[in-house]
Design a protein around this motif. Structure first.
Motif, PDB file in Angstrom:
ATOM      1  N   ASN A 151       6.326  30.015 -72.744  1.00 19.43           N
ATOM      2  CA  ASN A 151       5.787  31.099 -73.566  1.00 19.43           C
ATOM      3  C   ASN A 151       6.746  31.451 -74.692  1.00 19.43           C
ATOM      4  N   ALA A 152       8.040  31.504 -74.389  1.00 20.29           N
ATOM      5  CA  ALA A 152       9.043  31.811 -75.414  1.00 20.29           C
ATOM      6  C   ALA A 152       9.091  30.705 -76.464  1.00 20.29           C
ATOM      7  N   VAL A 153       9.015  29.454 -76.022  1.00 17.17           N
ATOM      8  CA  VAL A 153       9.015  28.316 -76.952  1.00 17.17           C
ATOM      9  C   VAL A 153       7.810  28.404 -77.879  1.00 17.17           C
ATOM     10  N   MET A 154       6.636  28.698 -77.309  1.00 16.25           N
ATOM     11  CA  MET A 154       5.422  28.764 -78.124  1.00 16.25           C
ATOM     12  C   MET A 154       5.475  29.938 -79.102  1.00 16.25           C
ATOM     13  N   SER A 155       5.955  31.093 -78.664  1.00 14.64           N
ATOM     14  CA  SER A 155       5.959  32.245 -79.570  1.00 14.64           C
ATOM     15  C   SER A 155       6.996  32.100 -80.677  1.00 14.64           C
ATOM     16  N   SER A 156       8.067  31.357 -80.413  1.00 12.00           N
ATOM     17  CA  SER A 156       9.076  31.148 -81.454  1.00 12.00           C
ATOM     18  C   SER A 156       8.774  29.910 -82.294  1.00 12.00           C
ATOM     19  N   ARG A 157       7.775  29.142 -81.874  1.00 19.63           N
ATOM     20  CA  ARG A 157       7.387  27.897 -82.542  1.00 19.63           C
ATOM     21  C   ARG A 157       8.545  26.906 -82.590  1.00 19.63           C
ATOM     22  N   MET A 158       9.371  26.964 -81.563  1.00 19.70           N
ATOM     23  CA  MET A 158      10.494  26.048 -81.435  1.00 19.70           C
ATOM     24  C   MET A 158       9.975  24.664 -81.068  1.00 19.70           C
ATOM     25  N   THR A 159      10.646  23.644 -81.521  1.00 20.35           N
ATOM     26  CA  THR A 159      10.306  22.273 -81.159  1.00 20.35           C
ATOM     27  C   THR A 159      11.231  21.825 -80.043  1.00 20.35           C
ATOM     28  N   LEU A 160      10.648  21.425 -78.926  1.00 20.52           N
ATOM     29  CA  LEU A 160      11.449  20.904 -77.824  1.00 20.52           C
ATOM     30  C   LEU A 160      11.861  19.469 -78.124  1.00 20.52           C
ATOM     31  N   PRO A 161      13.051  19.081 -77.686  1.00 21.74           N
ATOM     32  CA  PRO A 161      13.416  17.662 -77.818  1.00 21.74           C
ATOM     33  C   PRO A 161      12.405  16.792 -77.075  1.00 21.74           C
ATOM     34  N   VAL A 162      12.087  15.655 -77.640  1.00 22.13           N
ATOM     35  CA  VAL A 162      11.078  14.763 -77.055  1.00 22.13           C
ATOM     36  C   VAL A 162      11.444  14.395 -75.620  1.00 22.13           C
ATOM     37  N   ALA A 163      12.706  14.131 -75.346  1.00 19.59           N
ATOM     38  CA  ALA A 163      13.126  13.757 -73.993  1.00 19.59           C
ATOM     39  C   ALA A 163      12.836  14.878 -73.000  1.00 19.59           C
ATOM     40  N   VAL A 164      13.070  16.115 -73.394  1.00 18.48           N
ATOM     41  CA  VAL A 164      12.792  17.259 -72.518  1.00 18.48           C
ATOM     42  C   VAL A 164      11.287  17.402 -72.327  1.00 18.48           C
ATOM     43  N   PHE A 165      10.533  17.271 -73.407  1.00 20.15           N
ATOM     44  CA  PHE A 165       9.077  17.374 -73.317  1.00 20.15           C
ATOM     45  C   PHE A 165       8.515  16.297 -72.390  1.00 20.15           C
ATOM     46  N   ASP A 166       9.002  15.063 -72.522  1.00 23.27           N
ATOM     47  CA  ASP A 166       8.527  13.967 -71.664  1.00 23.27           C
ATOM     48  C   ASP A 166       8.858  14.220 -70.200  1.00 23.27           C
ATOM     49  N   ARG A 167      10.073  14.677 -69.925  1.00 13.55           N
ATOM     50  CA  ARG A 167      10.455  14.976 -68.535  1.00 13.55           C
ATOM     51  C   ARG A 167       9.631  16.118 -67.979  1.00 13.55           C
ATOM     52  N   LEU A 168       9.344  17.103 -68.792  1.00 17.08           N
ATOM     53  CA  LEU A 168       8.521  18.226 -68.367  1.00 17.08           C
ATOM     54  C   LEU A 168       7.104  17.764 -68.030  1.00 17.08           C
ATOM     55  N   THR A 169       6.578  16.878 -68.831  1.00 16.83           N
ATOM     56  CA  THR A 169       5.242  16.331 -68.576  1.00 16.83           C
ATOM     57  C   THR A 169       5.226  15.559 -67.256  1.00 16.83           C
ATOM     58  N   ARG A 170       6.242  14.733 -67.015  1.00 15.84           N
ATOM     59  CA  ARG A 170       6.316  13.988 -65.748  1.00 15.84           C
ATOM     60  C   ARG A 170       6.507  14.933 -64.566  1.00 15.84           C
ATOM     61  N   TRP A 171       7.313  15.973 -64.735  1.00 10.48           N
ATOM     62  CA  TRP A 171       7.516  16.958 -63.681  1.00 10.48           C
ATOM     63  C   TRP A 171       6.193  17.613 -63.308  1.00 10.48           C
ATOM     64  N   LEU A 172       5.402  17.948 -64.324  1.00 15.39           N
ATOM     65  CA  LEU A 172       4.127  18.612 -64.083  1.00 15.39           C
ATOM     66  C   LEU A 172       3.164  17.716 -63.314  1.00 15.39           C
ATOM     67  N   GLY A 185       3.784  16.173 -60.769  1.00 11.69           N
ATOM     68  CA  GLY A 185       4.029  16.483 -59.354  1.00 11.69           C
ATOM     69  C   GLY A 185       3.312  17.748 -58.896  1.00 11.69           C
ATOM     70  N   TYR A 186       2.825  18.544 -59.824  1.00 16.42           N
ATOM     71  CA  TYR A 186       2.091  19.761 -59.501  1.00 16.42           C
ATOM     72  C   TYR A 186       0.582  19.555 -59.582  1.00 16.42           C
ATOM     73  N   ALA A 187       0.139  18.297 -59.688  1.00 15.17           N
ATOM     74  CA  ALA A 187      -1.289  18.003 -59.796  1.00 15.17           C
ATOM     75  C   ALA A 187      -2.042  18.661 -58.642  1.00 15.17           C
ATOM     76  N   GLY A 188      -3.072  19.414 -58.997  1.00 13.55           N
ATOM     77  CA  GLY A 188      -3.899  20.075 -57.996  1.00 13.55           C
ATOM     78  C   GLY A 188      -3.402  21.452 -57.577  1.00 13.55           C
ATOM     79  N   SER A 189      -2.239  21.845 -58.041  1.00 13.59           N
ATOM     80  CA  SER A 189      -1.713  23.167 -57.681  1.00 13.59           C
ATOM     81  C   SER A 189      -2.383  24.240 -58.541  1.00 13.59           C
ATOM     82  N   PRO A 190      -2.355  25.492 -58.086  1.00 16.85           N
ATOM     83  CA  PRO A 190      -2.954  26.558 -58.899  1.00 16.85           C
ATOM     84  C   PRO A 190      -2.257  26.741 -60.252  1.00 16.85           C
TER      85      PRO A 190
END
Length: 117
Positions: free
Chosen positions: A39-60, A62-67
């Motif tokens: 939320n903070a990243v989106m409201s500040s319109r900050m750009t995440l490093p691609v490596a962090v974004f990719d790792r975050l996507t892979r991490w998520l 693992g939450y497939a099907g969670s609320p």
């Protein structure tokens, strides 16, 4: 993942957000901390490093099907959309020079450019 994101998003967190992020991580509520940081990243319109974004996507994955998954996926999609913005044709021409007068254009023209904030 939350600690990696905390390092990457530190500059856009307020003091309160930073405190709450570390409280949530300390309590094992990593998905809440990650949601707060996104939320903070989106409201500040900050750009995440691609490596962090990719790792975050892979991490998520693992939450497939969670609320929490739908909300976090929506947030990641919005952040991804912010990484690129359309460039108006007039701006492209001003950046590249008048390509009609030269045999080879001074630069290539694309429909999107990386946003630098």
């Amino acid at each position: 993942m939350a600690w990696l994101l905390a390092d990457a998003a530190d500059v856009c967190l307020t003091g309160y957000e930073r405190t709450m992020t570390f409280v949530e991580m300390g309590c094992g509520e990593n998905h809440l901390a990650i949601e707060r940081m996104l939320n903070a990243v989106m409201s500040s319109r900050m750009t995440l490093p691609v490596a962090v974004f990719d790792r975050l996507t892979r991490w998520l994955d693992g939450y497939a099907g969670s609320p929490e998954e739908p909300q976090l996926r929506t947030m990641l999609a919005e952040i991804r959309a912010e990484l690129f913005e359309p460039v108006p044709l007039g701006t492209q021409q001003a950046q590249c020079g008048d390509v009609r007068r030269s045999a080879a254009p001074a630069c290539s023209v694309s429909v999107a450019r990386r946003r630098h904030l």
